[in-house]
Design a protein around this motif. Sequence first.
Motif, PDB file in Angstrom:
ATOM      1  N   ALA A 109       0.817  -1.222   0.000  1.00  0.00           N
ATOM      2  CA  ALA A 109       0.000   0.000   0.000  1.00  0.00           C
ATOM      3  C   ALA A 109       0.850   1.271   0.000  1.00  0.00           C
ATOM      4  N   GLY A 110       2.164   1.136   0.129  1.00  0.00           N
ATOM      5  CA  GLY A 110       3.022   2.313   0.180  1.00  0.00           C
ATOM      6  C   GLY A 110       2.923   3.071   1.491  1.00  0.00           C
ATOM      7  N   VAL A 111       2.599   2.355   2.565  1.00  0.00           N
ATOM      8  CA  VAL A 111       2.463   2.967   3.897  1.00  0.00           C
ATOM      9  C   VAL A 111       3.557   2.414   4.803  1.00  0.00           C
ATOM     10  N   GLN A 112       4.217   3.296   5.543  1.00  0.00           N
ATOM     11  CA  GLN A 112       5.256   2.851   6.469  1.00  0.00           C
ATOM     12  C   GLN A 112       4.615   2.321   7.751  1.00  0.00           C
ATOM     13  N   PHE A 113       5.139   1.207   8.239  1.00  0.00           N
ATOM     14  CA  PHE A 113       4.548   0.531   9.396  1.00  0.00           C
ATOM     15  C   PHE A 113       5.535   0.509  10.555  1.00  0.00           C
ATOM     16  N   ILE A 114       5.067   0.951  11.716  1.00  0.00           N
ATOM     17  CA  ILE A 114       5.853   0.917  12.946  1.00  0.00           C
ATOM     18  C   ILE A 114       5.076   0.116  13.985  1.00  0.00           C
ATOM     19  N   SER A 115       5.733  -0.825  14.632  1.00  0.00           N
ATOM     20  CA  SER A 115       5.140  -1.532  15.762  1.00  0.00           C
ATOM     21  C   SER A 115       5.595  -0.833  17.037  1.00  0.00           C
ATOM     22  N   ALA A 116       4.636  -0.392  17.842  1.00  0.00           N
ATOM     23  CA  ALA A 116       4.969   0.351  19.064  1.00  0.00           C
ATOM     24  C   ALA A 116       4.015  -0.001  20.196  1.00  0.00           C
ATOM     25  N   PRO A 117       3.971  -1.276  20.606  1.00  0.00           N
ATOM     26  CA  PRO A 117       3.094  -1.661  21.717  1.00  0.00           C
ATOM     27  C   PRO A 117       3.561  -1.055  23.032  1.00  0.00           C
ATOM     28  N   VAL A 118       2.654  -1.034  23.990  1.00  0.00           N
ATOM     29  CA  VAL A 118       2.904  -0.279  25.223  1.00  0.00           C
ATOM     30  C   VAL A 118       2.823  -1.167  26.459  1.00  0.00           C
ATOM     31  N   PHE A 119       3.569  -0.768  27.490  1.00  0.00           N
ATOM     32  CA  PHE A 119       3.452  -1.358  28.814  1.00  0.00           C
ATOM     33  C   PHE A 119       2.854  -0.305  29.740  1.00  0.00           C
ATOM     34  N   GLY A 120       1.801  -0.698  30.455  1.00  0.00           N
ATOM     35  CA  GLY A 120       1.138   0.229  31.367  1.00  0.00           C
ATOM     36  C   GLY A 120      -0.360  -0.008  31.340  1.00  0.00           C
ATOM     37  N   ARG A 121      -1.014   0.268  32.455  1.00  0.00           N
ATOM     38  CA  ARG A 121      -2.448   0.084  32.563  1.00  0.00           C
ATOM     39  C   ARG A 121      -3.173   1.391  32.237  1.00  0.00           C
ATOM     40  N   THR A 122      -4.477   1.402  32.407  1.00  0.00           N
ATOM     41  CA  THR A 122      -5.277   2.549  31.971  1.00  0.00           C
ATOM     42  C   THR A 122      -4.886   3.842  32.668  1.00  0.00           C
ATOM     43  N   ASP A 123      -4.592   3.779  33.969  1.00  0.00           N
ATOM     44  CA  ASP A 123      -4.222   5.001  34.674  1.00  0.00           C
ATOM     45  C   ASP A 123      -2.890   5.551  34.161  1.00  0.00           C
ATOM     46  N   VAL A 124      -1.995   4.647  33.782  1.00  0.00           N
ATOM     47  CA  VAL A 124      -0.703   5.054  33.230  1.00  0.00           C
ATOM     48  C   VAL A 124      -0.898   5.695  31.858  1.00  0.00           C
ATOM     49  N   ALA A 125      -1.806   5.130  31.059  1.00  0.00           N
ATOM     50  CA  ALA A 125      -2.106   5.704  29.744  1.00  0.00           C
ATOM     51  C   ALA A 125      -2.687   7.105  29.890  1.00  0.00           C
ATOM     52  N   GLU A 126      -3.592   7.267  30.828  1.00  0.00           N
ATOM     53  CA  GLU A 126      -4.208   8.580  31.046  1.00  0.00           C
ATOM     54  C   GLU A 126      -3.186   9.616  31.483  1.00  0.00           C
ATOM     55  N   ALA A 127      -2.187   9.183  32.244  1.00  0.00           N
ATOM     56  CA  ALA A 127      -1.168  10.102  32.748  1.00  0.00           C
ATOM     57  C   ALA A 127      -0.063  10.367  31.727  1.00  0.00           C
ATOM     58  N   GLY A 128      -0.110   9.680  30.581  1.00  0.00           N
ATOM     59  CA  GLY A 128       0.943   9.842  29.582  1.00  0.00           C
ATOM     60  C   GLY A 128       2.272   9.278  30.029  1.00  0.00           C
ATOM     61  N   LYS A 129       2.236   8.199  30.823  1.00  0.00           N
ATOM     62  CA  LYS A 129       3.454   7.632  31.402  1.00  0.00           C
ATOM     63  C   LYS A 129       3.741   6.215  30.902  1.00  0.00           C
ATOM     64  N   LEU A 130       3.212   5.862  29.758  1.00  0.00           N
ATOM     65  CA  LEU A 130       3.441   4.522  29.216  1.00  0.00           C
ATOM     66  C   LEU A 130       4.913   4.307  28.872  1.00  0.00           C
ATOM     67  N   ILE A 132       6.917   2.562  25.940  1.00  0.00           N
ATOM     68  CA  ILE A 132       6.580   2.186  24.576  1.00  0.00           C
ATOM     69  C   ILE A 132       7.790   1.543  23.911  1.00  0.00           C
ATOM     70  N   VAL A 133       7.625   0.315  23.427  1.00  0.00           N
ATOM     71  CA  VAL A 133       8.703  -0.356  22.684  1.00  0.00           C
ATOM     72  C   VAL A 133       8.450  -0.109  21.199  1.00  0.00           C
ATOM     73  N   VAL A 134       9.475   0.347  20.493  1.00  0.00           N
ATOM     74  CA  VAL A 134       9.282   0.876  19.143  1.00  0.00           C
ATOM     75  C   VAL A 134      10.241   0.231  18.159  1.00  0.00           C
ATOM     76  N   ALA A 135       9.711  -0.233  17.027  1.00  0.00           N
ATOM     77  CA  ALA A 135      10.561  -0.754  15.958  1.00  0.00           C
ATOM     78  C   ALA A 135       9.913  -0.468  14.609  1.00  0.00           C
ATOM     79  N   GLY A 136      10.718   0.063  13.706  1.00  0.00           N
ATOM     80  CA  GLY A 136      10.246   0.396  12.369  1.00  0.00           C
ATOM     81  C   GLY A 136      11.281   1.242  11.664  1.00  0.00           C
ATOM     82  N   PRO A 137      10.997   1.669  10.438  1.00  0.00           N
ATOM     83  CA  PRO A 137      11.955   2.494   9.696  1.00  0.00           C
ATOM     84  C   PRO A 137      12.374   3.717  10.513  1.00  0.00           C
ATOM     85  N   GLN A 138      13.667   3.942  10.632  1.00  0.00           N
ATOM     86  CA  GLN A 138      14.165   4.967  11.546  1.00  0.00           C
ATOM     87  C   GLN A 138      13.626   6.362  11.229  1.00  0.00           C
TER      88      GLN A 138
END
Length: 291
Positions: A109-130, A132-138
């Motif tokens: 499709a010509g779209v760049q794909f990055i995998s960036a799953p997160v560690f943290g629960r809902t309260d951590v997500a709300e606080a912006g404190k996740l 994030i493990v990141v891998a994809g085109p630099q």
Amino acid sequence: MRVGFIGLGAMGKGMASNLLKAGHEVCVWNRSKEPVEAMVAQGATAAQEPREAFEADVLVSMLADDAVTRAVVLDSGALEAARPGLIHLSMATLSVAFVTEMMERHVQAGVQFISAPVFGRTDVAEAGKLNIVVAGPQAAVDTVQPLLDAMGQTSWPLGEDPLRATIVKISGNFMLASAIETMGEAAALSKSYGVEPADLLNILTNTLFAAPAYKNYGAMIAEQRFEPAAFKLTLGLKDVGLALSAGQAKHVPLPFGSVLRDNLLEAVAQGEGHLDWSALGGRALKRSGQA
């Protein structure tokens, strides 16, 4: 930055909110409408269908599993209709096999794909404190870094192969499930000798296992506090299954993974799938007749 965001579940709504707070232009889509309305009230715009969110500079997806992601991203035709040059930041926990397929479909499709799953629960997500493990085109990772900074406290770069971030997330959740199970079994053992789980877990999570995961889940197990669910037990079952599938693909035995899967299946069969996955730690007390 113009951001499309699909998936406003327990985690996604906090993440999208933090992107708005950071000043990004966010267009949101979700299967149910209430979370969309809440985001619109915060300044987001609403997409009527998924492909509208793919007209942004970056598309962030935070969907429940492979099946939902396939339906929304692939089967809907949204990926094929994506704006040229789009970067897809996939932040859900998905299987190795499906991420491999997603990588291939994104190249087509010509779209760049990055995998960036997160560690943290809902309260951590709300606080912006996740975390994030990141891998994809630099270059693409560099472009989305301001978004990662808005949603998380730390980004952990893992190179250009998206599968590296995917397997770290799967492995991490396998370790968390293992910790929950062993704390539950140790609590059942100690209680059978007259030591309350709260006393055992208070000692151990402040000494040998003084880490956030043990402290947080240990307290929930000690108090038998499994509602409301920040991460449902059914999702834990899904993630342990991802670990077993990934292991089988590389001929890596995960003996304890099979135990975890069966214990999680037992919990779901007995009507506990809606509970927080820390309820896995309560199964040992039930099996020993102490709950």
